[in-house]
Scaffold this motif. Structure first.
Motif, PDB file in Angstrom:
ATOM      1  N   LEU A  27       0.840  -1.205   0.000  1.00 41.51           N
ATOM      2  CA  LEU A  27       0.000   0.000   0.000  1.00 41.51           C
ATOM      3  C   LEU A  27       0.874   1.253   0.000  1.00 41.51           C
ATOM      4  CD1 LEU A  27      -2.864  -0.215   2.667  1.00 41.51           C
ATOM      5  CD2 LEU A  27      -3.094   0.039   0.223  1.00 41.51           C
ATOM      6  N   TYR A  30       2.955   1.753  -3.394  1.00 33.33           N
ATOM      7  CA  TYR A  30       2.174   2.195  -4.543  1.00 33.33           C
ATOM      8  C   TYR A  30       1.533   3.568  -4.342  1.00 33.33           C
ATOM      9  CZ  TYR A  30       2.928  -2.150  -6.967  1.00 33.33           C
ATOM     10  OH  TYR A  30       3.512  -3.191  -7.624  1.00 33.33           O
ATOM     11  N   LEU A  37      -2.975   3.633 -12.769  1.00 32.10           N
ATOM     12  CA  LEU A  37      -3.174   2.186 -12.619  1.00 32.10           C
ATOM     13  C   LEU A  37      -2.339   1.755 -11.424  1.00 32.10           C
ATOM     14  CD1 LEU A  37      -2.629   1.348 -16.330  1.00 32.10           C
ATOM     15  CD2 LEU A  37      -4.774   1.022 -15.129  1.00 32.10           C
ATOM     16  N   VAL A  38      -2.968   1.588 -10.286  1.00 29.29           N
ATOM     17  CA  VAL A  38      -2.257   1.488  -9.018  1.00 29.29           C
ATOM     18  C   VAL A  38      -1.060   0.538  -9.041  1.00 29.29           C
ATOM     19  CG1 VAL A  38      -2.517   0.826  -6.614  1.00 29.29           C
ATOM     20  CG2 VAL A  38      -4.274   2.178  -7.720  1.00 29.29           C
ATOM     21  N   VAL A 235      -9.839   0.260  -7.319  1.00 27.62           N
ATOM     22  CA  VAL A 235      -8.644   0.772  -6.650  1.00 27.62           C
ATOM     23  C   VAL A 235      -8.303   2.151  -7.195  1.00 27.62           C
ATOM     24  CG1 VAL A 235      -7.559  -1.360  -5.915  1.00 27.62           C
ATOM     25  CG2 VAL A 235      -7.269  -0.580  -8.255  1.00 27.62           C
ATOM     26  N   SER A 236      -7.815   3.009  -6.323  1.00 27.43           N
ATOM     27  CA  SER A 236      -7.433   4.330  -6.781  1.00 27.43           C
ATOM     28  C   SER A 236      -6.273   4.804  -5.927  1.00 27.43           C
ATOM     29  CB  SER A 236      -8.643   5.265  -6.708  1.00 27.43           C
ATOM     30  OG  SER A 236      -8.434   6.272  -5.794  1.00 27.43           O
ATOM     31  N   PRO A 237      -5.296   5.475  -6.556  1.00 25.24           N
ATOM     32  CA  PRO A 237      -4.053   5.797  -5.837  1.00 25.24           C
ATOM     33  C   PRO A 237      -4.257   6.732  -4.656  1.00 25.24           C
ATOM     34  CG  PRO A 237      -3.927   6.443  -8.160  1.00 25.24           C
ATOM     35  CD  PRO A 237      -5.282   5.933  -7.939  1.00 25.24           C
ATOM     36  N   ILE A 239      -6.506   6.552  -2.417  1.00 26.22           N
ATOM     37  CA  ILE A 239      -6.777   5.738  -1.222  1.00 26.22           C
ATOM     38  C   ILE A 239      -5.454   5.246  -0.639  1.00 26.22           C
ATOM     39  CG2 ILE A 239      -7.966   3.714  -0.302  1.00 26.22           C
ATOM     40  CD1 ILE A 239      -9.989   3.917  -2.439  1.00 26.22           C
ATOM     41  N   ASN A 240      -4.523   4.858  -1.533  1.00 24.80           N
ATOM     42  CA  ASN A 240      -3.215   4.422  -1.053  1.00 24.80           C
ATOM     43  C   ASN A 240      -2.517   5.521  -0.260  1.00 24.80           C
ATOM     44  OD1 ASN A 240      -3.880   2.449  -3.075  1.00 24.80           O
ATOM     45  ND2 ASN A 240      -1.748   1.810  -2.944  1.00 24.80           N
TER      46      ASN A 240
END
Lengths: 280, 333
Positions: A27, A30, A37-38, A235-237, A239-240
């Motif tokens: 996590l 990335y 594109l995570v 998924v989306s960056p 959130i990371n």
């Protein structure tokens, strides 16, 4: 033979810890990925953190979650400490097993059941008494206190169970009233457990998605509710990036709390030694 | 006096004690405490009754309401169920109990499958958790005392970070162009991505990952208490380590094994987030069914019936957990 077994145990330990930490590390790594594109590496970038700082919805949700978690932790600690005290110190009183059951059940009760039942209670109460008026911060806090006080109870109860009762008995023999014994003797000794319980209750509330989803109202989206609705879209960056910030805060918090408690423990031991030396 | 008191704690309790004394000196306090005491209400009763009342009101009563709504008729409107008791006239009370919601659950294969699948998934995940957690707990309990606390902290730390985000991390690892598939394809081990996300495998993995600390901690407590001389005696008498494990270590740590397994199994049966994020259409679990009945179909009576039926399944495991924990607490005293 013994050597072989310890090799097996060590391998399993390494595997277990890797299993626990690799997802968290991935996590974090990335979150610095430039690509949308995570999981496809597109170079180093901190742009998702910049985007996060300008995201008002996330900031509002985090502030709401923080307020609820603080109120919850305080309420849960008071109630949980009382329950832990009753279970560990009052011997066999009537309905003790019911209280024990009531404090263990929320620990394991599937969250969907707790959430549904709390919501139906609030709806019924609103019909009968007109309170709570709608759902929001109050209902979320009450629901969180109910399930997280069980954790505080367990922490306090197990600390009290391992604590030597002779100190309290000595104070009682010297004529101290039960309330005084509690505030002067018991409370200072179990303070680390109470603090740990407070932190645990705070985290549980801060993290809770399922129960909050049942009992929240329009306009009271906590951080997990917001994150979950983003996740359902994939998924989306960003959130990371948010995850990395949260992991960092928790790690710093836990390490600080651990160090402080260890220091206090040492100081207390030193005090005890001095007191013994002084009496001789 | 002051030195001895300082040995026990900081000065803050003194402030509290002074505050208490000050409050006690007030007239209203004396009046109230005398009145309460004359009715047999002591501080002890107050300590017991405050958490008691809270949990009764917010934990016990809600289940009665869920039960009531599970036998109500479905109605359009808000709230979406009919009252159980209606007054036909001033004297005639009509009580209507509708068991149709339960019959509906029983007859529909979707719900039966969801229940069976939930129990199966929770069971498999619990066993996997035990297989990974036991050696870990054993290794921690047998490491140097200075290391133990650090290792325990490392087991606990993920539990303190967001559960939701940790489950989300697995999406990035398992998906078709995720970490594992990218790695294996770049090494040339596979040509096409292995489908892992939205399978039962992903759900087991998610549950084991999320609940592993709950398994390790009670196991650690049980293993740490184990008397090592028993194992030495067994070895002296020629018992092989593997046999000694099954004859001595496993039976003596049974309490930890049962407690850890129940702490994983019970919440896993009703898990919602993990099957919703990692599972596919095939991995239907009862928590997800309840969620969808409630939020998508807005059918409160059916959702309540699903919850009560789930509780019936879980009463026995909860009872076992209660007994094991009661014994553990009793052993301490």
């Amino acid at each position: 033979m013994n050597q072989k077994r310890s090799f097996f145990v060590l391998t399993m330990m390494a595997f277990g810890f890797a299993f626990l930490y690799i997802p968290i590390l991935s996590l974090i790594v990335y979150s610095f990925n430039a690509s949308r594109l995570v999981t496809v590496w597109g170079g180093f970038s901190t742009k998702w953190y910049v985007a996060l700082m300008h995201n008002e919805a996330v900031k509002d949700a985090a502030w709401l979650s923080f307020r609820i978690a603080t109120m919850n932790a305080t309420g849960a600690t008071v109630l949980g400490t009382l329950a832990g005290l009753a279970l560990a110190r009052f011997g066999r009183f009537r309905s003790r097993s019911l209280l024990a059951g009531l404090t263990t059940a929320p620990l394991v009760m599937p969250e969907v059941i707790t959430g549904l039942s709390m919501l139906l209670l609030f709806v019924a109460m609103e019909q009968l008494f007109g309170w709570p008026d709608g759902r929001g911060i109050t209902t979320i806090t009450i629901a969180h206190i109910t399930f997280s006080m069980a954790y505080v109870t367990v922490v306090v109860q197990s600390r009290l169970a391992t604590l030597d009762e002779s100190l309290e008995e000595a104070a009682m023999d010297l004529g101290a009233r039960p309330a005084k014994v509690f505030f002067l003797i018991t409370l200072p000794i179990i303070m680390p457990a109470i603090l740990a319980g407070w932190l645990l209750a705070f985290t549980l509330s801060w993290d809770d998605l399922v129960i909050t989803s049942f009992v929240n109202g329009p306009g009271s989206s906590t951080l997990p509710v917001l994150i979950f609705s983003k996740m359902r879209l994939g998924v989306s960056p960003d959130i990371n990036a948010l995850a990395t910030v949260l992991v960092l805060i928790v790690t710093v918090g836990i390490v600080t709390a651990g160090l402080l408690m260890a220091r206090q423990q040492k100081r207390r031991e030193l005090d005890v030694q001095q007191a013994i030396a002084g009496n001789q | 006096m002051s030195r001895n008191a300082r040995a026990v704690g900081d000065s803050s309790p003194f402030v509290l004690a002074e505050l208490m004394a000050w409050i006690k000196a007030l007239g209203p306090y004396r009046w109230a405490s005398n009145r309460l005491r004359s009715r047999g209400m002591t501080g002890r009763t107050a300590v017991i009754s405050v958490p008691y009342l809270w949990l009764s009101l917010f934990f016990l009563v809600p289940f009665l309401i869920v039960f009531k709504i599970s036998v109500s008729d479905i109605r359009l409107g808000m709230p979406p169920y009919d009252p159980l008791i209606t007054w036909a006239s001033a004297q005639v009370m009509e009580l209507k109990v509708n068991l149709g919601n339960y019959a509906f659950l029983w007859e529909d294969a979707l719900y039966r499958n969801a229940y069976a699948n939930s129990i199966l998934t929770a069971g498999i995940s619990t066993i996997l958790c035990l297989l990974i957690g036991y050696p870990m707990a054993y290794g921690i309990a047998r490491s140097k005392p200075s290391w133990r606390n650090l290792l325990l902290l490392l087991v606990m730390l993920p539990f303190w970070t967001s559960f939701l985000l940790r489950v989300y991390a697995w999406i990035g690892i398992l998906k078709n162009n995720g970490l594992i598939n990218n790695l294996l394809m770049s090494m040339g081990v596979i040509d096409e991505p292995i489908v892992m996300l939205q399978t039962n495998f992903a759900v087991y993995l998610g549950i084991v990952y999320s609940y592993l600390p709950f398994m390790v901690l009670p196991l650690y407590t049980a293993i740490e208490k184990l008397d090592l001389t028993l194992l030495e005696a067994a070895a002296d008498l020629g018992c092989r380590p593997v046999k000694a494990f099954f004859k001595i270590t496993a039976p003596l740590t049974k309490g930890g094994i049962v407690a850890g397994s129940m702490l994983v199994f019970i919440p896993a049966v009703g898990e919602f987030v993990i099957p919703a994020l990692l599972g596919g259409p095939g991995s239907l679990m009862i928590g997800r069914v309840l969620w969808e009945e409630f939020f998508n179909n807005r059918s409160w009576p059916i959702a309540s019936a699903v919850a009560i039926a789930m509780l019936v399944v879980l009463v026995f495991p909860i009872w076992i957990l209660q007994r094991v924990q009661g014994r553990e607490m009793g052993a301490h005293r």
